[in-house]
Design an enzyme around this catalytic site. Structure first.
Site, PDB file in Angstrom:
ATOM      1  N   LYS A  26      15.656 -17.926 -24.648  1.00 22.50           N
ATOM      2  CA  LYS A  26      17.348 -17.618 -23.818  1.00 22.50           C
ATOM      3  C   LYS A  26      17.865 -16.237 -25.014  1.00 22.50           C
ATOM      4  O   LYS A  26      18.186 -15.924 -26.383  1.00 22.50           O
ATOM      5  CB  LYS A  26      18.197 -18.971 -24.385  1.00 22.50           C
ATOM      6  CG  LYS A  26      19.475 -18.505 -22.916  1.00 22.50           C
ATOM      7  CD  LYS A  26      19.867 -19.965 -23.042  1.00 22.50           C
ATOM      8  CE  LYS A  26      21.059 -20.212 -22.602  1.00 22.50           C
ATOM      9  NZ  LYS A  26      22.175 -20.671 -22.725  1.00 22.50           N
ATOM     10  N   SER A 101      23.623 -22.556 -17.822  1.00 22.61           N
ATOM     11  CA  SER A 101      22.998 -21.257 -18.507  1.00 22.61           C
ATOM     12  C   SER A 101      22.234 -20.762 -18.029  1.00 22.61           C
ATOM     13  O   SER A 101      21.682 -19.169 -18.340  1.00 22.61           O
ATOM     14  CB  SER A 101      24.343 -20.588 -18.845  1.00 22.61           C
ATOM     15  OG  SER A 101      24.143 -21.563 -20.021  1.00 22.61           O
ATOM     16  N   SER A 125      24.412 -26.339 -20.298  1.00 22.39           N
ATOM     17  CA  SER A 125      23.059 -24.969 -20.294  1.00 22.39           C
ATOM     18  C   SER A 125      21.892 -25.827 -20.061  1.00 22.39           C
ATOM     19  O   SER A 125      21.166 -24.692 -19.871  1.00 22.39           O
ATOM     20  CB  SER A 125      23.863 -24.115 -20.593  1.00 22.39           C
ATOM     21  OG  SER A 125      25.078 -23.528 -19.812  1.00 22.39           O
TER      22      SER A 125
END
Ligand code: GLN
Length: 416
Positions: A26, A101, A125
């Site tokens: 990420k 997210s 997330s």
């Protein structure tokens, strides 16, 4: 599908536990020499001079960092639509959101591009996009994995964890990335995650499984249709199903959005055009601040405004301190379950993934986090088990007992 932001052209080969395993990371986790944007114009050209502890540990174990993945700006979002670099799509149906997210990490694993990705979870997330993309995702106990090199959103909630197509890889990665880190004073003084312990727990069988009954009234029919047969399956396999309550769920979303925005407003104050991030020069210092901070997207600005408000004189007690008290109540209610049950299960998301660009109000998007934020506030480990059909179930274990959640994952992976 805009899940991958940057590609590493010169992967390092290594030996070890994850030898040759390709990992996507990420893009709010720093990678030495590789752009790390946090999905924001503010860090568009940031090339970190250091690896996050998790990245260094992955490389030491022989993993190859192959890609950085898209995310909602600074991790603020539940659908993957808040990235400055455009939305990520759901790999199983591009008209749907992948969840956020950690949207890109979920999409590349769900779409079969990489076996494994790292995500981060502040209020859901990792778990929410894992559920929406039909993959496994694990939010470790707060402090079990170092946050050094994670671009901060809400520091008392932020956790890094793995997302993968099978639970075995989740355990392997946890073994590699977990454990105390002198660079993160909030890491727990405990031994790293033990896959052996997780297997030992899974072999126990005959579990006492709590189901948060009240939550089933808060989810859509489509979610219940997948969740209830799963509970039946557990019962038929000889587990003891009992009802538990989480009355404090009703405080959780509000408490989360007060605490997370308060911490975010403080963490994001450093991006002032002078000390950190992109700088847009104005006529004078004030103009520089304004021009630079205008780079933030709407959701980030909204969070900074809310966070500054709840911390301001006269509101601090009414909002922030009350939220902290609610957090304590939630923690105690979750803790009380485990004197009686081995694990607790509850759906991950209240609904199926929304359409991309549905344009709900901010609060309606926040509601996607209703069932994930209580466990973020409690700091406990939670595994998302994919049930298919864009539905996931959370397996909740006591604080520090990450092996129990993953061990139960091993157990159900045999049943499903
Ligand atoms: N959706 C939640 C938020 O927007 C949680 C995000 C996260 O866990 N990073 O704050």
């Amino acid at each position: 599908m805009n899940a991958v932001l940057t590609l590493n052209e010169s992967p390092e080969e290594g030996k070890g536990r994850l030898s040759g395993v390709e990992v996507a990371v990420k893009d709010n986790i720093t990678t030495k020499g590789l752009r790390t944007t946090a999905g924001s114009r503010m860090l568009e050209n940031y090339v970190p001079p250091f690896d996050a502890t998790v990245v260094r540990r992955l490389k030491d174990a022989g993993a190859v960092i192959r890609a950085k993945t898209n995310l909602d700006e600074f991790g603020m979002g539940s659908t993957g639509e808040n990235s400055a670099f455009g939305p990520t799509k759901n790999p199983h149906d591009p008209s749907l959101v992948p969840g956020g997210s950690s949207s890109g990490s979920a999409a590349v694993v769900g779409g079969g591009i990489f076996p494994l990705a790292l995500g981060s979870d502040t209020g859901g997330s990792i778990r929410l996009p894992a559920a929406f993309c039909n993959i496994w995702g694990f939010k470790p106990t707060y402090g079990r994995v170092s946050r050094y090199g994670l671009i901060a959103f809400a520091s008392s909630l932020d956790v890094i964890g793995p997302m993968a197509g099978d639970v075995g890889l989740i355990a392997d990665v946890m073994e590699v990335i977990s454990g105390e880190d002198p660079r993160d004073a909030t890491t727990l003084d405990r031994p790293p995650f033990s896959t052996g312990k997780a297997h030992e727990f899974s072999r126990k069988g005959g579990f006492k499984v709590g189901v948060v009954r009240g939550h089933l009234e808060m989810v859509s029919e489509a979610v219940r249709e997948r969740f209830e047969p799963f509970v039946d399956l557990l019962a038929k396999a000889g587990n003891d199903i009992v009802d538990v309550n989480l009355n404090s769920t009703r405080y959780a979303l509000a408490a989360y959005y007060v605490i997370a925005t308060a911490e975010a407003s403080s963490n994001l104050a450093r991006y002032d055009g002078v000390r950190y991030g992109t700088s847009v020069r104005g006529e004078n210092l004030f103009e520089t601040y304004v021009a630079t901070r205008s780079l933030f997207g709407d959701e980030v600005k909204r969070r900074i405004l809310m966070g500054t408000f709840v911390l301001s004189h006269g509101y601090y007690e009414a909002y922030y301190l009350r939220a902290l008290r609610a957090r304590r109540i939630i923690y105690e209610e979750v803790l009380s379950w485990f004197s009686d049950v081995d694990v607790v299960i509850t759906p991950t998301a209240p609904v199926l993934p929304p359409k991309l660009g549905a344009g709900f109000s901010p609060v309606d998007y926040y509601r996607l986090d209703t069932l994930t934020v209580p466990f973020s506030l409690a700091g406990v480990p939670v595994l998302n088990v994919p049930l298919g059909g864009f539905v996931g179930v959370q397996v909740v274990a006591p604080f520090g007992e990450d092996e129990r959640a993953v061990g139960f994952g091993f157990y159900v992976s045999e049943l499903l």
